[in-house]
Design a protein around this motif. Structure first.
Motif, PDB file in Angstrom:
ATOM      1  N   GLU A 526      29.376  66.485 -20.914  1.00  0.00           N
ATOM      2  CA  GLU A 526      28.701  65.193 -21.009  1.00  0.00           C
ATOM      3  C   GLU A 526      27.218  65.438 -21.263  1.00  0.00           C
ATOM      4  OE1 GLU A 526      29.370  62.883 -17.475  1.00  0.00           O
ATOM      5  OE2 GLU A 526      31.293  63.879 -17.093  1.00  0.00           O
ATOM      6  N   PRO A 527      26.487  64.401 -21.711  1.00  0.00           N
ATOM      7  CA  PRO A 527      25.028  64.532 -21.783  1.00  0.00           C
ATOM      8  C   PRO A 527      24.457  64.822 -20.395  1.00  0.00           C
ATOM      9  CG  PRO A 527      25.770  62.617 -23.014  1.00  0.00           C
ATOM     10  CD  PRO A 527      26.962  63.112 -22.263  1.00  0.00           C
ATOM     11  N   LEU A 528      23.306  65.503 -20.365  1.00  0.00           N
ATOM     12  CA  LEU A 528      22.676  65.896 -19.108  1.00  0.00           C
ATOM     13  C   LEU A 528      21.398  65.099 -18.890  1.00  0.00           C
ATOM     14  CD1 LEU A 528      23.123  69.745 -19.440  1.00  0.00           C
ATOM     15  CD2 LEU A 528      24.232  68.314 -17.728  1.00  0.00           C
ATOM     16  N   LEU A 529      20.987  65.030 -17.628  1.00  0.00           N
ATOM     17  CA  LEU A 529      19.703  64.461 -17.244  1.00  0.00           C
ATOM     18  C   LEU A 529      18.886  65.556 -16.588  1.00  0.00           C
ATOM     19  CD1 LEU A 529      20.887  61.103 -15.606  1.00  0.00           C
ATOM     20  CD2 LEU A 529      20.239  61.484 -17.985  1.00  0.00           C
ATOM     21  N   ALA A 530      17.567  65.587 -16.870  1.00  0.00           N
ATOM     22  CA  ALA A 530      16.682  66.524 -16.181  1.00  0.00           C
ATOM     23  C   ALA A 530      16.408  65.993 -14.785  1.00  0.00           C
ATOM     24  CB  ALA A 530      15.387  66.689 -16.954  1.00  0.00           C
ATOM     25  N   GLY A 531      16.283  66.902 -13.811  1.00  0.00           N
ATOM     26  CA  GLY A 531      16.061  66.469 -12.439  1.00  0.00           C
ATOM     27  C   GLY A 531      15.187  67.429 -11.664  1.00  0.00           C
ATOM     28  N   VAL A 532      14.589  66.941 -10.582  1.00  0.00           N
ATOM     29  CA  VAL A 532      13.822  67.784  -9.666  1.00  0.00           C
ATOM     30  C   VAL A 532      14.100  67.328  -8.232  1.00  0.00           C
ATOM     31  CG1 VAL A 532      11.960  68.399 -11.240  1.00  0.00           C
ATOM     32  CG2 VAL A 532      11.801  66.275  -9.943  1.00  0.00           C
ATOM     33  N   TRP A 533      13.990  68.292  -7.330  1.00  0.00           N
ATOM     34  CA  TRP A 533      14.125  68.029  -5.883  1.00  0.00           C
ATOM     35  C   TRP A 533      12.881  68.579  -5.213  1.00  0.00           C
ATOM     36  CZ3 TRP A 533      14.100  71.850  -2.107  1.00  0.00           C
ATOM     37  CH2 TRP A 533      14.434  71.455  -0.796  1.00  0.00           C
ATOM     38  N   VAL A 534      12.303  67.824  -4.288  1.00  0.00           N
ATOM     39  CA  VAL A 534      11.113  68.249  -3.555  1.00  0.00           C
ATOM     40  C   VAL A 534      11.495  68.415  -2.090  1.00  0.00           C
ATOM     41  CG1 VAL A 534       8.749  67.678  -2.926  1.00  0.00           C
ATOM     42  CG2 VAL A 534       9.636  67.025  -5.175  1.00  0.00           C
TER      43      VAL A 534
END
Length: 547
Positions: A526-534
Motif C-alpha cells: 500500500e502507499p506509505l505515510l512518513a511518521g515520527v515518534w517523540v
C-alpha cells in the motif's frame, strides 16, 4: 550398534554421541556443552515495550524460550548412551572404520589405524572412539579441548613458543599463546579465544539473521519476478500469435492482389499476342506468294528464246493488293512496364506505411515495463532529485503533559506520541529529519491502528510500520516488534530514501557525506505515510525543507 541407534543418540549440534545429555522443554536432546555454547552465541533481542530481553531457541524445532532455560543432565539418557558406547567398543571395526588417505588417522592406533573422531588441542593428537574414551572418563583429561578431527593441529600451536594459542589479541587481531601475552603483546587488548569466539559467534548470528531476512526478501522477489516472467511470456506469446494472424491476413490480401494482377496481365498478354500473330500469319502468307511470283519471274528472265519470252510475259500474274497498306515500323514499345511501375509505386507506399507502423511498433515494444528497481543514488545531490515536502497531519498528533480537550477523531493516536504525514508516498521519495533526543523516524501504512497502547499502534512494533529508533547514543531498527541494533554514530539529521515499487527503504546519516545506517528490502502493498515518534518532553523532531 546400528546406524539408527547412532543417529537416535547423537547430538544434533556436534553430530557425535551425546555427552552429558540434556533435554530441552520441547523434547530435543543435546550435549550440555554444545547447547550451552550454542546459546552463548545465538540469541535474539526482544523489546516488550519496557525492557530488552534475549530469546533463546531450540536449534532443531526453533521453539523459543524466555528466559534462558536452566538445564540439568538427563541421568537415564546418559546411562543408556554409556551402555551403547560399550557395545560399540566391543564390536569389531569394519573396513569403513579404518582411515583412508583423506581421513584423519588415530595417533595411538598401531598397525592399520582407525579413523579419528576427535582431535585434542591440549594433547595435540587425534583419537579414534576407543582411544578417545579416557578423555571422557579421566578427570584431568575431561578438561581438554576437543574438536572435529584435524590434520593441521599445528595451526593451533604458537610457532615461536610451541604453546597452545589460547589468547586472542584484539589489538593485532591474531591468536597468541600465554608467552606471547607476556612478551610482544604485553599491554594489548586481549581476551581468551573462547570469549572472542563467543563475541564473534554473536556477531555471526546477527549477520546470519540479516542474511536470512535478506534471503527471505530475495526469495519473495524471485517469486514475484518469476510470476512476472510467466506473465511476460504469456503476453509475448499472445502478441506473437495475434501479430502472426494479422500479418498472415495481410500476406493473404497481398497474395490475392498479386494473383489478380497476374491474371489480368496474362489475359491482356493473350489478347495482344493473338492480334499480333494474326497479322504475322497474313504477312507470312503474302511473303510466300511474293516469293512464288518472284521465282516465276526469275525463271522467265533466264529464257534465251526471245519469241518464247515475249509469248509468256503477258501471261504472268499480277500482284495482288497488300494486306497492309503500310509497313510495320520498328520502334521501342511499352507493353506491361506501366503495370510494373504501378506495382512498384504500391510497394513504395506500403513500405512507407510499414516504416511508420514499424516505428510505432518499436515504440510500443520499448514501452514494455518490468518490475526492476532503479539504481539508488550515491550522493546527497542524487537523493535530492527525489526530495518531497512532508507536512504533518494534525489529526494524528497526540501526547502533551497538559490536560487538553479534543474532539474525537479516528485518525488520532490515543496513546503513542507519534504523528503521520498528510502525503501518501509512492514511487521514489526522499526526505530529511532534524532530531534532538529520543525520536523514531518511521513509515507506516495509513490503516495502522490508532487507538490504545498495544504494539499494533506503535511504530516498528507491528507489520504495518518500519521505524529507526534514535536515542542519544544508539540506533535500533524495528519491524514486527523485532529490534535490530545498529552500530554507527548517532547523527542529528537522518535522511530517508523510499523506492516504493522496488520495496527499498533506506536510512542515512546526513552530514558532509551520506552514510548508510540501515536498508530494508521488502514488499510494500500500500502507499506509505512518513511518521515520527517523540519519546520525552524536551525532545524534538522537524521535517527539513529541502531545495
Amino acid at each position: 550398534m546400528s546406524v539408527l541407534d547412532q543417529e537416535t543418540f547423537s547430538c544434533l549440534i556436534c553430530l557425535d554421541l551425546l555427552k552429558d545429555p540434556v533435554t530441552t522443554a520441547c523434547g530435543h536432546s543435546y550435549c550440555m556443552n554444545c547447547i550451552e555454547t550454542h546459546w552463548d552465541g545465538e540469541s535474539w533481542i526482544h523489546w516488550d515495550g519496557v525492557n530488552l530481553m534475549r530469546i533463546y531457541s531450540c536449534p532443531q524445532c526453533r521453539e523459543r524460550f524466555i528466559p534462558r532455560p536452566v538445564l540439568k543432565k538427563n541421568i537415564m539418557l546418559a546411562a543408556l548412551v554409556e551402555q551403547l558406547k560399550l557395545i560399540w567398543l566391543q564390536a569389531a571395526p569394519g573396513d569403513h572404520c579404518y582411515a583412508g588417505h583423506k581421513d584423519v588417522a588415530c595417533d595411538v592406533c598401531t598397525g592399520r589405524k582407525l579413523k579419528a573422531i576427535k582431535s585434542c588441542l591440549v594433547c595435540l593428537a587425534s583419537y579414534c572412539e576407543k582411544h578417545l574414551q579416557p578423555h571422557y572418563d579421566v578427570g584431568p583429561l575431561k578438561k581438554h579441548k576437543l574438536e572435529e578431527p584435524s590434520k593441521n593441529l599445528e595451526e593451533n600451536i604458537c610457532s615461536k613458543h610451541d604453546k597452545l594459542l589460547e589468547i586472542f589479541c584484539r589489538t593485532d587481531q591474531k591468536c597468541i599463546c600465554l608467552i606471547c601475552l607476556m612478551d610482544e603483546h604485553k599491554g594489548h587488548d586481549t581476551v581468551p579465544v573462547a570469549a572472542e569466539r563467543t563475541e564473534r559467534q554473536r556477531e555471526l548470528e546477527e549477520r546470519r539473521g540479516n542474511i536470512q531476512q535478506r534471503i527471505q526478501f530475495r526469495e519473495e522477489d524471485v517469486k514475484l519476478l518469476q510470476q512476472e516472467v510467466e506473465a511476460i511470456n504469456v503476453s509475448a506469446d499472445k502478441a506473437v500469435e495475434d501479430s502472426e494472424k494479422i500479418f498472415t491476413e495481410l500476406i493473404r490480401l497481398l497474395q490475392k492482389r498479386s494473383s489478380d494482377v497476374k491474371q489480368q496481365i496474362r489475359s491482356q498478354e493473350q489478347t495482344k499476342v493473338s492480334r499480333v500473330k494474326d497479322v504475322q500469319e497474313k504477312l507470312e502468307q503474302e511473303i510466300n506468294e511474293l516469293k512464288r511470283k518472284d521465282a516465276e519471274l526469275e525463271q522467265l528472265s533466264h529464257t534465251e528464246d526471245h519469241s518464247k519470252f515475249l509469248l509468256n510475259y503477258p501471261s504472268l500474274p499480277t500482284l495482288s493488293k497488300s494486306t497492309h497498306s503500310s509497313s510495320i515500323i520498328g520502334r521501342p514499345l511499352r507493353y506491361f512496364e506501366d503495370v510494373t511501375a504501378a506495382v512498384s509505386e504500391l510497394i513504395e507506399k506500403l513500405q512507407d506505411v510499414l516504416r511508420d507502423s514499424w516505428t510505432n511498433i518499436l515504440h510500443r515494444l520499448n514501452d514494455v515495463d518490468v518490475l526492476l528497481p532503479g539504481p539508488e543514488p550515491q550522493s546527497r545531490a542524487g537523493f535530492l532529485k527525489y526530495s518531497c515536502e512532508i507536512t504533518l497531519d494534525p489529526n494524528t498528533v497526540t501526547g502533551i503533559n497538559l490536560d487538553q480537550s479534543y474532539s474525537s477523531n479516528p485518525d488520532r493516536f490515543t496513546y503513542w506520541c507519534q504523528v503521520l504525514s498528510r502525503e501518501s508516498l509512492t514511487g521514489r521519495c526522499y526526505w530529511e529529519v532534524e532530531r534532538c533526543g529520543a525520536v523514531d523516524v518511521a513509515v507506516a501504512y495509513k490503516n495502522i491502528s490508532r487507538a490504545g497502547d498495544k504494539n499494533e499502534c506503535g511504530f516498528g512494533n507491528n507489520e504495518k510500520s518500519w521505524a529507526l529508533e534514535c536515542s542519544q547514543n544508539s540506533f535500533h531498527f524495528g519491524h514486527k516488534d523485532i529490534w535490530t541494533p545498529i552500530s554507527a554514530p548517532v547523527p542529528s539529521r537522518v535522511g530517508v530514501y523510499l523506492d516504493h515499487r522496488a520495496g527499498i527503504l533506506s536510512f542515512y546519516s546526513v552530514s558532509e557525506t551520506m552514510t548508510l545506517l540501515h536498508r530494508v528490502q521488502t514488499r510494500f502493498t500500500e502507499p506509505l505515510l512518513a511518521g515520527v515518534w517523540v519519546g520525552n518532553p524536551g525532545d524534538s523532531v522537524e521535517f527539513c525543507k529541502l531545495r
